[in-house]
Design a protein around this motif. Sequence first.
Motif, PDB file in Angstrom:
ATOM      1  N   ASN A   2       0.836  -1.187   0.000  1.00 44.71           N
ATOM      2  CA  ASN A   2       0.000   0.000   0.000  1.00 44.71           C
ATOM      3  C   ASN A   2       0.877   1.246   0.000  1.00 44.71           C
ATOM      4  N   VAL A   3       0.977   1.900  -1.150  1.00 51.36           N
ATOM      5  CA  VAL A   3       1.866   3.042  -1.316  1.00 51.36           C
ATOM      6  C   VAL A   3       1.030   4.301  -1.506  1.00 51.36           C
ATOM      7  N   LYS A   4       1.345   5.353  -0.761  1.00 48.84           N
ATOM      8  CA  LYS A   4       0.629   6.619  -0.889  1.00 48.84           C
ATOM      9  C   LYS A   4       1.380   7.642  -1.742  1.00 48.84           C
ATOM     10  N   GLY A   5       2.708   7.555  -1.786  1.00 48.64           N
ATOM     11  CA  GLY A   5       3.501   8.509  -2.542  1.00 48.64           C
ATOM     12  C   GLY A   5       3.546   8.190  -4.023  1.00 48.64           C
ATOM     13  N   LYS A   6       4.312   8.989  -4.764  1.00 41.02           N
ATOM     14  CA  LYS A   6       4.414   8.851  -6.214  1.00 41.02           C
ATOM     15  C   LYS A   6       5.867   8.643  -6.622  1.00 41.02           C
ATOM     16  N   LEU A   7       6.039   7.903  -7.719  1.00 44.68           N
ATOM     17  CA  LEU A   7       7.340   7.769  -8.364  1.00 44.68           C
ATOM     18  C   LEU A   7       7.269   8.399  -9.753  1.00 44.68           C
ATOM     19  N   LEU A   8       8.328   9.102 -10.113  1.00 45.18           N
ATOM     20  CA  LEU A   8       8.447   9.618 -11.475  1.00 45.18           C
ATOM     21  C   LEU A   8       9.780   9.138 -12.021  1.00 45.18           C
ATOM     22  N   ILE A   9       9.729   8.193 -12.955  1.00 43.05           N
ATOM     23  CA  ILE A   9      10.958   7.644 -13.530  1.00 43.05           C
ATOM     24  C   ILE A   9      11.077   8.117 -14.974  1.00 43.05           C
ATOM     25  N   ILE A  10      12.244   8.712 -15.295  1.00 37.68           N
ATOM     26  CA  ILE A  10      12.451   9.410 -16.558  1.00 37.68           C
ATOM     27  C   ILE A  10      13.559   8.712 -17.339  1.00 37.68           C
ATOM     28  N   GLY A  11      13.361   8.578 -18.641  1.00 37.73           N
ATOM     29  CA  GLY A  11      14.300   7.830 -19.474  1.00 37.73           C
ATOM     30  C   GLY A  11      15.597   8.528 -19.795  1.00 37.73           C
ATOM     31  N   GLY A  12      15.801   9.734 -19.277  1.00 38.09           N
ATOM     32  CA  GLY A  12      17.020  10.478 -19.545  1.00 38.09           C
ATOM     33  C   GLY A  12      16.826  11.520 -20.623  1.00 38.09           C
ATOM     34  N   LYS A  13      17.774  12.437 -20.694  1.00 40.06           N
ATOM     35  CA  LYS A  13      17.779  13.516 -21.690  1.00 40.06           C
ATOM     36  C   LYS A  13      16.435  14.229 -21.755  1.00 40.06           C
ATOM     37  N   GLU A  14      15.874  14.471 -20.561  1.00 39.50           N
ATOM     38  CA  GLU A  14      14.637  15.237 -20.491  1.00 39.50           C
ATOM     39  C   GLU A  14      14.897  16.681 -20.928  1.00 39.50           C
ATOM     40  N   ASP A  15      13.837  17.358 -21.306  1.00 42.25           N
ATOM     41  CA  ASP A  15      13.945  18.736 -21.778  1.00 42.25           C
ATOM     42  C   ASP A  15      14.474  19.636 -20.655  1.00 42.25           C
ATOM     43  N   ARG A  16      15.726  20.087 -20.807  1.00 47.54           N
ATOM     44  CA  ARG A  16      16.309  21.056 -19.877  1.00 47.54           C
ATOM     45  C   ARG A  16      17.321  21.905 -20.637  1.00 47.54           C
ATOM     46  N   THR A 180      16.870   2.757 -19.177  1.00 48.42           N
ATOM     47  CA  THR A 180      16.672   4.115 -19.669  1.00 48.42           C
ATOM     48  C   THR A 180      17.447   4.345 -20.968  1.00 48.42           C
ATOM     49  N   HIS A 181      17.231   5.504 -21.584  1.00 43.24           N
ATOM     50  CA  HIS A 181      17.793   5.779 -22.921  1.00 43.24           C
ATOM     51  C   HIS A 181      17.506   4.577 -23.824  1.00 43.24           C
ATOM     52  N   LEU A 204      10.542  -2.139 -17.816  1.00 36.88           N
ATOM     53  CA  LEU A 204      10.122  -0.817 -18.270  1.00 36.88           C
ATOM     54  C   LEU A 204      11.272  -0.159 -19.017  1.00 36.88           C
ATOM     55  N   GLY A 205      11.168  -0.090 -20.335  1.00 29.52           N
ATOM     56  CA  GLY A 205      12.193   0.539 -21.155  1.00 29.52           C
ATOM     57  C   GLY A 205      11.779   1.959 -21.492  1.00 29.52           C
ATOM     58  N   LEU A 206      12.414   2.932 -20.843  1.00 27.69           N
ATOM     59  CA  LEU A 206      12.001   4.330 -20.949  1.00 27.69           C
ATOM     60  C   LEU A 206      12.784   5.054 -22.045  1.00 27.69           C
ATOM     61  N   GLY A 207      12.076   5.613 -23.003  1.00 26.82           N
ATOM     62  CA  GLY A 207      12.716   6.419 -24.026  1.00 26.82           C
ATOM     63  C   GLY A 207      13.158   7.768 -23.467  1.00 26.82           C
ATOM     64  N   GLU A 208      13.990   8.478 -24.224  1.00 28.57           N
ATOM     65  CA  GLU A 208      14.471   9.785 -23.778  1.00 28.57           C
ATOM     66  C   GLU A 208      13.343  10.816 -23.835  1.00 28.57           C
ATOM     67  N   ASP A 209      13.411  11.790 -22.925  1.00 23.73           N
ATOM     68  CA  ASP A 209      12.367  12.786 -22.731  1.00 23.73           C
ATOM     69  C   ASP A 209      10.997  12.125 -22.562  1.00 23.73           C
ATOM     70  N   THR A 210      10.997  11.004 -21.869  1.00 21.50           N
ATOM     71  CA  THR A 210       9.774  10.240 -21.625  1.00 21.50           C
ATOM     72  C   THR A 210       9.821   9.683 -20.208  1.00 21.50           C
ATOM     73  N   ALA A 211       8.671   9.612 -19.562  1.00 23.90           N
ATOM     74  CA  ALA A 211       8.628   9.180 -18.165  1.00 23.90           C
ATOM     75  C   ALA A 211       7.400   8.334 -17.898  1.00 23.90           C
ATOM     76  N   LEU A 212       7.448   7.630 -16.777  1.00 28.39           N
ATOM     77  CA  LEU A 212       6.262   7.006 -16.199  1.00 28.39           C
ATOM     78  C   LEU A 212       6.015   7.653 -14.846  1.00 28.39           C
ATOM     79  N   SER A 225       7.552  13.026 -24.835  1.00 23.62           N
ATOM     80  CA  SER A 225       7.497  13.059 -26.294  1.00 23.62           C
ATOM     81  C   SER A 225       7.871  11.737 -26.958  1.00 23.62           C
ATOM     82  N   GLY A 226       8.446  10.797 -26.216  1.00 23.82           N
ATOM     83  CA  GLY A 226       8.862   9.521 -26.791  1.00 23.82           C
ATOM     84  C   GLY A 226       7.919   8.387 -26.409  1.00 23.82           C
ATOM     85  N   MET A 227       8.489   7.215 -26.168  1.00 23.25           N
ATOM     86  CA  MET A 227       7.645   6.073 -25.801  1.00 23.25           C
ATOM     87  C   MET A 227       8.302   5.241 -24.711  1.00 23.25           C
ATOM     88  N   VAL A 228       7.451   4.475 -24.029  1.00 27.95           N
ATOM     89  CA  VAL A 228       7.887   3.476 -23.055  1.00 27.95           C
ATOM     90  C   VAL A 228       7.556   2.107 -23.633  1.00 27.95           C
TER      91      VAL A 228
END
Length: 289
Positions: A2-16, A180-181, A204-212, A225-228
């Motif tokens: 039972n989890v109340k918090g959130k996870l944000l996992i990003i595939g790298g090279k996010e927009d910055r 990632t990547h 979970l294979g995370l594309g760049e500039d893409t997250a779950l 902007s990419g895909m998982v």
Amino acid sequence: MNVKGKLLIIGGKEDRSDNHIEMKESNKNFSPLEILKLLADSKKDRIEVITTASSEPEDLVKSYKETFSRIGFSNFGFMHIGGDSDDESYIQRVRESKTVFFTGGDQNKICEKLLKSPIKEVLKEKYMLEEDFMIAGTSAGAMCMPEIIISEAENGEAMINNDLEVGKGLGLLTNALVDTHFVHRGRFGRLAHTVLKNQELYGLGLGEDTALLIKNGNHAVCKGSGMVIIISAKNVVQTNVETAGENCPIYAENLQIHLLTDGCAFNLTDGSMTAADCSEKVDHQNRDN
């Protein structure tokens, strides 16, 4: 769990500020800074950025300061956890934060330092108990989240039985593995190999500039902007992953693949997928310019 918090996992090279995003020119649904905006509900919420994975943390600090300022975040700090002497000062900062964000670099460094630190237990406690708390990570910072991480692996033309090393992760994600990547660096083979060795887990294979964005420990929504690419070996019929001799290639029958793009959701408990409603998509690039 039972989890109340959130996870944000990003595939790298996010927009910055220091990244060129290839999909910016070709994907009409690209939204500037979309992923990093998810780090906080309020511009005043405290964000602690952990740069432990990086060998050049000063460069990352400069980049994220510029990017966070563009977004409008006004309450953030940086921590480079390196030993027991850091723990007391950092623990209180983590306790008072709304978001803890792990940058990229080397996932093994994060696990080596955090698994020895009481900060890990503070993170897990807040993640389990606080609805408005988020743990986020990009690249190596995302790969460290599961119980099992990919430590070393080859990106070869075949999966060879001894080309994969796994290690112990932070244990925040119990039902999946993360890479990632994923598209840009051709990492399908190594994640598939890891999933075949851990068939109860999703890959979970995370594309760049893409997250779950994962809520309740199992409800994952694709952002960016990419895909998982999600790999499942739960229904594999034949594989030699446990019997192959040294330097032998691995085969598998009925390995399953799911493709998620912005807005698609996936349940990490029952494996069900909800497609995005593309009819409601808008041209974010034009809207935000």
